[in-house]
Scaffold this motif. Structure first.
Motif, PDB file in Angstrom:
ATOM      1  N   SER A  86       0.113   1.134   4.129  1.00 54.64           N
ATOM      2  CA  SER A  86      -0.339  -0.177   3.762  1.00 54.64           C
ATOM      3  C   SER A  86      -1.599  -0.604   4.674  1.00 54.64           C
ATOM      4  O   SER A  86      -2.575  -1.125   4.662  1.00 54.64           O
ATOM      5  CB  SER A  86       0.632  -1.104   3.454  1.00 54.64           C
ATOM      6  OG  SER A  86       1.584  -0.883   2.684  1.00 54.64           O
TER       7      SER A  86
ATOM      8  N   HIS B 188       4.039  -1.654  -5.282  1.00 51.67           N
ATOM      9  CA  HIS B 188       5.260  -1.960  -6.275  1.00 51.67           C
ATOM     10  C   HIS B 188       5.669  -0.270  -6.697  1.00 51.67           C
ATOM     11  O   HIS B 188       7.034  -0.324  -6.833  1.00 51.67           O
ATOM     12  CB  HIS B 188       4.973  -2.691  -7.429  1.00 51.67           C
ATOM     13  CG  HIS B 188       5.958  -2.980  -8.341  1.00 51.67           C
ATOM     14  ND1 HIS B 188       7.034  -3.726  -7.922  1.00 51.67           N
ATOM     15  CD2 HIS B 188       6.193  -2.726  -9.657  1.00 51.67           C
ATOM     16  CE1 HIS B 188       7.738  -3.929  -8.959  1.00 51.67           C
ATOM     17  NE2 HIS B 188       7.571  -3.312  -9.809  1.00 51.67           N
TER      18      HIS B 188
ATOM     19  N   THR C  88       2.662  -7.682   1.176  1.00 52.85           N
ATOM     20  CA  THR C  88       1.802  -8.285   0.315  1.00 52.85           C
ATOM     21  C   THR C  88       0.291  -8.147   1.301  1.00 52.85           C
ATOM     22  O   THR C  88       0.240  -8.764   2.323  1.00 52.85           O
ATOM     23  CB  THR C  88       2.169  -9.642  -0.150  1.00 52.85           C
ATOM     24  OG1 THR C  88       3.415  -9.762  -0.524  1.00 52.85           O
ATOM     25  CG2 THR C  88       1.196 -10.481  -1.030  1.00 52.85           C
ATOM     26  N   THR C  89      -0.472  -8.116   0.457  1.00 51.43           N
ATOM     27  CA  THR C  89      -2.149  -7.999   1.236  1.00 51.43           C
ATOM     28  C   THR C  89      -2.824  -9.104   0.580  1.00 51.43           C
ATOM     29  O   THR C  89      -2.762  -8.864  -0.862  1.00 51.43           O
ATOM     30  CB  THR C  89      -2.705  -6.656   0.785  1.00 51.43           C
ATOM     31  OG1 THR C  89      -2.008  -5.598   1.389  1.00 51.43           O
ATOM     32  CG2 THR C  89      -3.994  -6.585   1.848  1.00 51.43           C
ATOM     33  N   GLU C  90      -3.264  -9.964   1.428  1.00 53.10           N
ATOM     34  CA  GLU C  90      -4.103 -11.119   0.692  1.00 53.10           C
ATOM     35  C   GLU C  90      -5.162 -11.625   1.779  1.00 53.10           C
ATOM     36  O   GLU C  90      -5.197 -11.179   2.976  1.00 53.10           O
ATOM     37  CB  GLU C  90      -3.306 -12.202   0.182  1.00 53.10           C
ATOM     38  CG  GLU C  90      -2.459 -12.655   1.352  1.00 53.10           C
ATOM     39  CD  GLU C  90      -1.266 -13.681   0.796  1.00 53.10           C
ATOM     40  OE1 GLU C  90      -1.676 -14.243  -0.183  1.00 53.10           O
ATOM     41  OE2 GLU C  90      -0.581 -14.151   1.385  1.00 53.10           O
TER      42      GLU C  90
ATOM     43  N   THR D  38       1.193  -9.435   4.769  1.00 55.56           N
ATOM     44  CA  THR D  38       2.517 -10.251   5.124  1.00 55.56           C
ATOM     45  C   THR D  38       3.556  -9.340   4.721  1.00 55.56           C
ATOM     46  O   THR D  38       3.883  -8.659   3.703  1.00 55.56           O
ATOM     47  CB  THR D  38       2.693 -11.284   4.078  1.00 55.56           C
ATOM     48  OG1 THR D  38       1.481 -12.319   4.381  1.00 55.56           O
ATOM     49  CG2 THR D  38       3.747 -12.344   4.452  1.00 55.56           C
TER      50      THR D  38
ATOM     51  N   ARG E 229      -7.113  -6.063  -4.427  1.00 55.45           N
ATOM     52  CA  ARG E 229      -5.666  -6.734  -3.935  1.00 55.45           C
ATOM     53  C   ARG E 229      -4.849  -6.621  -5.127  1.00 55.45           C
ATOM     54  O   ARG E 229      -3.561  -6.137  -4.627  1.00 55.45           O
ATOM     55  CB  ARG E 229      -6.143  -8.158  -3.784  1.00 55.45           C
ATOM     56  CG  ARG E 229      -4.825  -8.826  -3.520  1.00 55.45           C
ATOM     57  CD  ARG E 229      -5.061 -10.362  -3.446  1.00 55.45           C
ATOM     58  NE  ARG E 229      -3.827 -11.132  -3.310  1.00 55.45           N
ATOM     59  CZ  ARG E 229      -3.659 -12.477  -3.311  1.00 55.45           C
ATOM     60  NH1 ARG E 229      -4.788 -13.209  -3.347  1.00 55.45           N
ATOM     61  NH2 ARG E 229      -2.509 -13.036  -3.399  1.00 55.45           N
ATOM     62  N   ASN E 230      -5.135  -6.473  -6.382  1.00 57.66           N
ATOM     63  CA  ASN E 230      -4.130  -6.333  -7.507  1.00 57.66           C
ATOM     64  C   ASN E 230      -3.689  -4.905  -7.437  1.00 57.66           C
ATOM     65  O   ASN E 230      -2.678  -4.477  -7.742  1.00 57.66           O
ATOM     66  CB  ASN E 230      -4.956  -6.950  -8.607  1.00 57.66           C
ATOM     67  CG  ASN E 230      -4.879  -8.286  -8.826  1.00 57.66           C
ATOM     68  OD1 ASN E 230      -4.232  -8.906  -7.993  1.00 57.66           O
ATOM     69  ND2 ASN E 230      -5.834  -8.567  -9.514  1.00 57.66           N
TER      70      ASN E 230
ATOM     71  N   ARG F 235      -1.093  -4.178  -4.729  1.00 54.06           N
ATOM     72  CA  ARG F 235       0.060  -4.551  -4.931  1.00 54.06           C
ATOM     73  C   ARG F 235       0.642  -3.534  -6.076  1.00 54.06           C
ATOM     74  O   ARG F 235       1.982  -3.399  -5.663  1.00 54.06           O
ATOM     75  CB  ARG F 235      -0.004  -5.898  -5.654  1.00 54.06           C
ATOM     76  CG  ARG F 235      -0.093  -7.314  -4.479  1.00 54.06           C
ATOM     77  CD  ARG F 235      -0.342  -8.365  -5.151  1.00 54.06           C
ATOM     78  NE  ARG F 235      -0.319  -9.690  -4.147  1.00 54.06           N
ATOM     79  CZ  ARG F 235      -0.498 -10.826  -4.440  1.00 54.06           C
ATOM     80  NH1 ARG F 235      -0.365 -11.221  -5.694  1.00 54.06           N
ATOM     81  NH2 ARG F 235      -0.493 -11.821  -3.393  1.00 54.06           N
TER      82      ARG F 235
ATOM     83  N   ARG G 260       8.812  -5.723   1.906  1.00 52.85           N
ATOM     84  CA  ARG G 260       8.104  -6.342   0.778  1.00 52.85           C
ATOM     85  C   ARG G 260       6.677  -6.477   1.591  1.00 52.85           C
ATOM     86  O   ARG G 260       6.746  -7.185   2.728  1.00 52.85           O
ATOM     87  CB  ARG G 260       8.318  -7.728  -0.116  1.00 52.85           C
ATOM     88  CG  ARG G 260       7.389  -8.067  -0.783  1.00 52.85           C
ATOM     89  CD  ARG G 260       7.748  -9.331  -1.343  1.00 52.85           C
ATOM     90  NE  ARG G 260       6.687 -10.313  -2.313  1.00 52.85           N
ATOM     91  CZ  ARG G 260       6.840 -10.929  -3.115  1.00 52.85           C
ATOM     92  NH1 ARG G 260       8.214 -11.788  -2.913  1.00 52.85           N
ATOM     93  NH2 ARG G 260       5.873 -11.651  -3.882  1.00 52.85           N
TER      94      ARG G 260
END
Length: 590
Positions: free
Chosen positions: A54, A11, A27-29, A38, A3-4, A7, A25
């Motif tokens: 993504s 970025h 965000t993968t979680e 998201t 996940r990090n 991101r 933007r």
């Protein structure tokens, strides 16, 4: 860790983009055992490829796990974004959305009348959201419907009352020129000015011709003899001493009816002024012709400029269709496992670029059509369509010297300056010859009496010769002023001669250059089409990626632009040459 890493990669991608980094933007979680992407911002333009990458990364990291795409934070979705969402849904992705517009898009994609199961699961946690959404949608529709209905009714009434034209007006170039000469305000004002000069000439001519007037009148008079003769009472010989006459007589009536006339016997000044006004009328006529030629040039330039804009739209539309076909080909190859995602992404980016060029070309075409309608002085509501198209036909290249001589002999501006010099010369002669004597006559024949029944014919005739003796320098000043006017017009002639020569040389150079450009551009378009076909075949065969296809598409776009620009410059050069030699109306207003 995964996940990090995702991101950080996302970025870096956003920072490396030329667009605003806050446009999108992602965000993968993981939420309750689900992998959720998201998305926040605008899903449009180059950001569509970001979401696609993504999505592919998420699926590659968890191939057996369902992936949810949360669109609740998305404020806008363009057609390319809708296409990507359809592909995600087709590949098993679950789409989550809030809001009327996004939910409508999701329903269109999933072709279901209700929300998806994932939306229902979120609804159980967050509470019922369908009811407020439906309520606000109905309220929003009720608020808009009356205003829209009133606006529609008002627009219909306005159209009915004004009898707005319903069918578009198709115009050829010749018809547009003819319509401009009839309706263009600048051309009409020039014609009115020329007509005024003709009437000024007639007024000057009337001063040389005799004039007569008829008069009929009756009046009552009372004369004061003391005021007439300077005494209060006068003795009268033959009357008894002490007899006086009264200090006044009357009142008595006086009736008259007759004709009066006057005219010039000899006056060179008036004759020279008539000649000057006649030359001024001729100069005004040539000025009107010059204005008509300028209006024709303006119409021709605007018309062929609109043709160029129309050709740009057609070329852009053709390139969009080609880009769409190449994108579909790349997507099919990727679906079959032959192509890669980056090939599809490149094709999609090129497709969006071509769509943007199409939008710009359409806006430019509409603007050019409005400009043509304004020049033709048409009803602003009248739609205009062009019946001609950009074309090329071989014409002989004229000689420079011959064209310059033709321009000097036919340009109405040159003829106008020649007439203006004659005006100044006649004014100079009029001032100089005002020193000579002039002869004038006048007279009247009148029936005169104290009543209409007691009239007798009376008449008077007179002639006079006048000659100025001292004018305080007025005549000399008028002569000097006329000489200065002649010098000024001669300077204008010299400048116009150089301007005509420059116009002819420039137009001939542009005409020859544009003729060669058309030939080169036609060959370039043919070669670019062959390059696209070969690159497309190589990509389909798997020999190369679609970088060659994208480069071939760009080459074809440049070749199309060059061809359209060359045709436009050729037609514009022909119009400029016709204007330079004074043949605009002869060539374009047949």
């Amino acid at each position: 860790m995964n996940r990090n890493l995702h991101r950080m990669v996302l970025h870096m991608h956003l920072l490396g983009s030329t667009a605003n980094t806050r446009m999108l933007r992602i965000t993968t979680e993981r939420k309750r055992g689900k992998l959720v992407l998201t998305v926040e911002g605008r899903l449009a333009g180059p950001w569509v490829g970001t979401l696609e990458q993504s999505w592919r990364d998420a699926r590659a990291g968890s191939p057996t796990e369902k992936v949810y795409v949360n669109l609740c934070g998305v404020s806008f979705i363009d057609p390319a974004g809708k296409t990507l969402l359809k592909e995600i849904h087709h590949q098993g992705g679950q789409l989550l959305a809030e809001g009327c517009l996004n939910q409508a898009i999701i329903r269109e994609i999933s072709k279901q009348g209700s929300r998806t199961k994932s939306e229902e699961g979120d609804g159980e946690k967050n509470g019922p959201k369908g009811t407020p959404i439906v309520f606000y949608a109905i309220l929003f529709g009720l608020l808009l419907t009356p205003g829209w209905t009133r606006a529609q009714a008002t627009g219909q009434q306005r159209n009915l009352s004004a009898n707005a034209p319903s069918e578009p007006l198709r115009l050829t170039l010749e018809q547009a020129v003819s319509l401009a000469l009839k309706q263009n305000t600048t051309a009409q004002i020039a014609q009115i000015t020329a007509a005024e000069s003709v009437q000024e000439k007639n007024i000057s001519r009337a001063a040389l011709l005799p004039e007569a007037n008829l008069s009929v009148g009756e009046q009552w008079q009372r004369l004061n003899l003391a005021a007439e003769f300077g005494v209060g009472a006068l003795p009268f010989n033959g009357l008894p001493p002490g007899t006086t006459i009264p200090g006044h007589i009357g009142p008595f009536s006086l009736f008259s009816a007759g004709v009066g006339f006057d005219g010039q016997i000899f006056d060179l000044t008036l004759f020279r002024r008539y000649q000057a006004s006649r030359s001024s009328a001729n100069a005004s006529k040539f000025d009107s012709q010059s204005t008509r030629e300028q209006v024709i040039l303006l119409v021709v330039s605007q018309y062929i400029g609109t043709l160029r804009a129309t050709a740009d739209v057609e070329a852009s539309q053709s390139r969009v269709e080609l880009a769409q076909a190449l994108y579909d080909q790349a997507a099919d190859l990727q679906h079959e496992g032959v192509g890669t995602g980056i090939d599809t992404l490149r094709a999609n980016v090129e497709l969006q670029n071509e769509k943007q060029r199409l939008i710009e070309a359409q806006a430019q075409r509409e603007t050019s059509v409005f400009g043509l309608s304004r020049i033709l002085n048409l009803d602003p509501r009248q739609q205009v369509e062009l019946a001609d198209s950009l074309s090329f036909f071989e014409t002989p290249q004229p000689e420079i010297e011959t064209s310059i001589e033709e321009g000097l002999s036919t340009r109405p501006e040159w003829k106008s300056l020649e007439q203006q010099i004659k005006v100044a010369e006649y004014q100079k002669k009029a001032s100089s010859e005002s020193r000579l004597p002039s002869a004038h006559y006048s007279g009247n024949w009148t029936q005169l009496g104290v009543s209409p029944s007691m009239v007798i014919p009376t008449y008077s005739y007179s002639g006079s010769v006048t000659m100025p003796l001292f004018t305080s320098g007025r005549i000399h000043a008028e002569i000097v002023r006329a000489n200065l006017e002649i010098q000024r017009i001669q300077q204008q002639q010299a400048d116009l001669r150089n301007s005509i020569a420059l116009d002819v040389k420039t137009s001939l150079i542009n005409l020859g250059s544009a003729r060669n450009e058309v030939q080169v551009a036609n060959l370039g378009v043919q070669l670019s089409k062959e390059e696209v076909d070969q690159a497309r075949d190589r990509f389909k065969a798997g020999v190369a990626n679609n970088i060659e296809v994208i480069q071939a598409q760009d080459s074809l776009a440049r070749a199309n632009d060059n061809q359209i620009a060359a045709l436009y410059r050729f037609n514009q050069a022909r119009a400029d040459l016709a204007r330079a030699i004074g043949q605009m109306e002869k060539v374009y207003a047949k």
